[in-house]
Design a protein around this motif. Structure first.
Motif, PDB file in Angstrom:
ATOM      1  N   UNK A   1      43.489 -59.441  -0.527  1.00 38.76           N
ATOM      2  CA  UNK A   1      43.347 -60.166   0.730  1.00 38.76           C
ATOM      3  C   UNK A   1      44.429 -59.734   1.709  1.00 38.76           C
ATOM      4  N   UNK A   2      44.027 -59.512   2.956  1.00 38.51           N
ATOM      5  CA  UNK A   2      45.058 -59.323   3.983  1.00 38.51           C
ATOM      6  C   UNK A   2      44.706 -60.159   5.208  1.00 38.51           C
ATOM      7  N   UNK A   3      45.714 -60.805   5.747  1.00 37.86           N
ATOM      8  CA  UNK A   3      45.584 -61.647   6.934  1.00 37.86           C
ATOM      9  C   UNK A   3      46.453 -61.064   8.043  1.00 37.86           C
ATOM     10  N   UNK A   4      45.903 -61.046   9.241  1.00 37.04           N
ATOM     11  CA  UNK A   4      46.620 -60.461  10.371  1.00 37.04           C
ATOM     12  C   UNK A   4      46.681 -61.453  11.527  1.00 37.04           C
ATOM     13  N   UNK A   5      47.881 -61.658  12.042  1.00 29.13           N
ATOM     14  CA  UNK A   5      48.080 -62.433  13.268  1.00 29.13           C
ATOM     15  C   UNK A   5      48.694 -61.493  14.291  1.00 29.13           C
ATOM     16  N   UNK A   6      48.047 -61.326  15.444  1.00 30.66           N
ATOM     17  CA  UNK A   6      48.601 -60.409  16.433  1.00 30.66           C
ATOM     18  C   UNK A   6      49.060 -61.179  17.676  1.00 30.66           C
ATOM     19  N   UNK A   7      50.117 -60.667  18.275  1.00 30.55           N
ATOM     20  CA  UNK A   7      50.693 -61.265  19.481  1.00 30.55           C
ATOM     21  C   UNK A   7      51.153 -60.154  20.408  1.00 30.55           C
ATOM     22  N   UNK A   8      51.364 -60.508  21.667  1.00 30.32           N
ATOM     23  CA  UNK A   8      51.959 -59.562  22.602  1.00 30.32           C
ATOM     24  C   UNK A   8      53.426 -59.402  22.261  1.00 30.32           C
ATOM     25  N   UNK A   9      53.866 -58.171  22.189  1.00 29.79           N
ATOM     26  CA  UNK A   9      55.244 -57.861  21.813  1.00 29.79           C
ATOM     27  C   UNK A   9      56.112 -57.735  23.069  1.00 29.79           C
ATOM     28  N   UNK A  10      57.424 -57.812  22.850  1.00 34.70           N
ATOM     29  CA  UNK A  10      58.341 -57.591  23.976  1.00 34.70           C
ATOM     30  C   UNK A  10      58.207 -56.153  24.455  1.00 34.70           C
ATOM     31  N   UNK A  11      58.369 -55.967  25.732  1.00 30.08           N
ATOM     32  CA  UNK A  11      58.249 -54.616  26.293  1.00 30.08           C
ATOM     33  C   UNK A  11      56.858 -54.379  26.820  1.00 30.08           C
ATOM     34  N   UNK A  12      56.606 -53.204  27.256  1.00 31.04           N
ATOM     35  CA  UNK A  12      55.317 -52.876  27.831  1.00 31.04           C
ATOM     36  C   UNK A  12      55.200 -53.366  29.260  1.00 31.04           C
TER      37      UNK A  12
ATOM     38  N   UNK B   1      36.473 -61.944   8.504  1.00 32.56           N
ATOM     39  CA  UNK B   1      36.191 -62.811   9.646  1.00 32.56           C
ATOM     40  C   UNK B   1      37.372 -62.809  10.609  1.00 32.56           C
ATOM     41  N   UNK B   2      37.074 -63.138  11.839  1.00 36.84           N
ATOM     42  CA  UNK B   2      38.115 -63.236  12.864  1.00 36.84           C
ATOM     43  C   UNK B   2      37.948 -64.552  13.615  1.00 36.84           C
ATOM     44  N   UNK B   3      39.051 -65.015  14.169  1.00 38.62           N
ATOM     45  CA  UNK B   3      39.048 -66.232  14.971  1.00 38.62           C
ATOM     46  C   UNK B   3      39.577 -65.899  16.359  1.00 38.62           C
ATOM     47  N   UNK B   4      39.256 -66.764  17.306  1.00 34.44           N
ATOM     48  CA  UNK B   4      39.675 -66.503  18.680  1.00 34.44           C
ATOM     49  C   UNK B   4      41.176 -66.684  18.878  1.00 34.44           C
ATOM     50  N   UNK B   5      41.849 -67.210  17.880  1.00 31.06           N
ATOM     51  CA  UNK B   5      43.286 -67.474  17.992  1.00 31.06           C
ATOM     52  C   UNK B   5      44.137 -66.314  17.476  1.00 31.06           C
ATOM     53  N   UNK B   6      43.704 -65.084  17.730  1.00 36.72           N
ATOM     54  CA  UNK B   6      44.469 -63.886  17.357  1.00 36.72           C
ATOM     55  C   UNK B   6      44.649 -63.755  15.840  1.00 36.72           C
ATOM     56  N   UNK B   7      43.677 -64.241  15.083  1.00 31.65           N
ATOM     57  CA  UNK B   7      43.792 -64.213  13.621  1.00 31.65           C
ATOM     58  C   UNK B   7      42.556 -63.562  13.015  1.00 31.65           C
ATOM     59  N   UNK B   8      42.778 -62.746  11.972  1.00 29.64           N
ATOM     60  CA  UNK B   8      41.664 -62.180  11.202  1.00 29.64           C
ATOM     61  C   UNK B   8      42.037 -62.115   9.727  1.00 29.64           C
ATOM     62  N   UNK B   9      41.019 -62.127   8.887  1.00 25.58           N
ATOM     63  CA  UNK B   9      41.241 -62.102   7.438  1.00 25.58           C
ATOM     64  C   UNK B   9      40.193 -61.225   6.775  1.00 25.58           C
ATOM     65  N   UNK B  10      40.621 -60.454   5.796  1.00 25.67           N
ATOM     66  CA  UNK B  10      39.714 -59.613   5.017  1.00 25.67           C
ATOM     67  C   UNK B  10      40.000 -59.823   3.532  1.00 25.67           C
ATOM     68  N   UNK B  11      38.966 -60.194   2.788  1.00 21.95           N
ATOM     69  CA  UNK B  11      39.114 -60.432   1.349  1.00 21.95           C
ATOM     70  C   UNK B  11      38.070 -59.634   0.595  1.00 21.95           C
ATOM     71  N   UNK B  12      38.523 -58.843  -0.376  1.00 20.52           N
ATOM     72  CA  UNK B  12      37.600 -58.089  -1.217  1.00 20.52           C
ATOM     73  C   UNK B  12      37.709 -58.586  -2.648  1.00 20.52           C
TER      74      UNK B  12
END
Length: 213
Positions: free
Chosen positions: A125-136, A101-112
């Protein structure tokens, strides 16, 4: 002459009786052997040690990767959480369940959940939080994924060992290989995972998408 014939008849009857008894004994012995083999097969078919868990996980994971299993799925949409559940079967028996599942707050989770004889024996289980990084640049922004992985070993419905790994992946590359990062043993807590798993089983036969688990 009469007496001789009677004696021979008696000897033949006794001999046949003994042979029949011997045959029955052999059949009984064969049946016992088959039963013993079946009992051993049932015992060997269960997951009793962490080594068993690793072996069975590797076997099932290879089947999932090679797509040699049957599957069904359903989606759910609950507030800001959008998810998909896939149930995998081997020989019509539940072998694994994946909940993403994913949420609108830059978060997703996968559990097998890996399953043997209707019991969960391993959870990844892996959980991912993504953000804009410095640079670009505004036209081409760079991002960073902060990832947390959990590996949970379960015997007789109780977690016996739990590990965690944390790392980051940046869109610009030059990332550390996650395989080179050591897992750290942590305190086990599977109540939340197992509650979700039971809700999945409860909703698996409803047909179509659902609102919430």
């Amino acid at each position: 002459m009469k007496i001789t014939l009677i004696s021979l008849s008696l000897l033949l009857a006794i001999s046949c009786k003994k042979e029949k008894s011997k045959t029955l004994q052999n059949k009984s012995s064969d049946n016992d052997t088959v039963t013993l083999k079946n009992d051993l097969k049932i015992q060997n078919d269960s997951v009793k040690t962490i080594a068993d868990i690793k072996t069975e996980y590797a076997r099932l994971n290879n089947l999932l990767i090679s797509r040699k299993v049957d599957s069904t799925k359903f989606n759910y949409n609950c507030d800001e959480k959008e998810g998909e559940v896939i149930l995998y079967f081997q020989d019509k028996k539940l072998a694994a369940v994946k909940d993403f599942y994913s949420e609108h707050s830059h978060f997703s989770s996968s559990t097998t959940y890996f399953v043997k004889n209707d019991q969960v024996f391993f959870i990844f289980n892996d959980e991912t939080v993504w953000n804009f990084d410095d640079g670009g640049t505004p036209e081409k922004p760079e991002t960073k994924d902060d990832i947390k992985e959990k590996r949970i070993y379960i015997l007789n419905n109780k977690a016996v060992q739990c590990f965690e790994k944390n790392y980051s992946l940046r869109s610009r590359g030059n990332n550390t290989n996650p395989e080179s990062i050591t897992n750290k043993e942590i305190k086990c807590d599977i109540d939340g995972f197992m509650k979700t798993y039971q809700l999945i089983l409860k909703n698996r036969n409803k047909g179509g998408d659902i609102k919430c688990l």
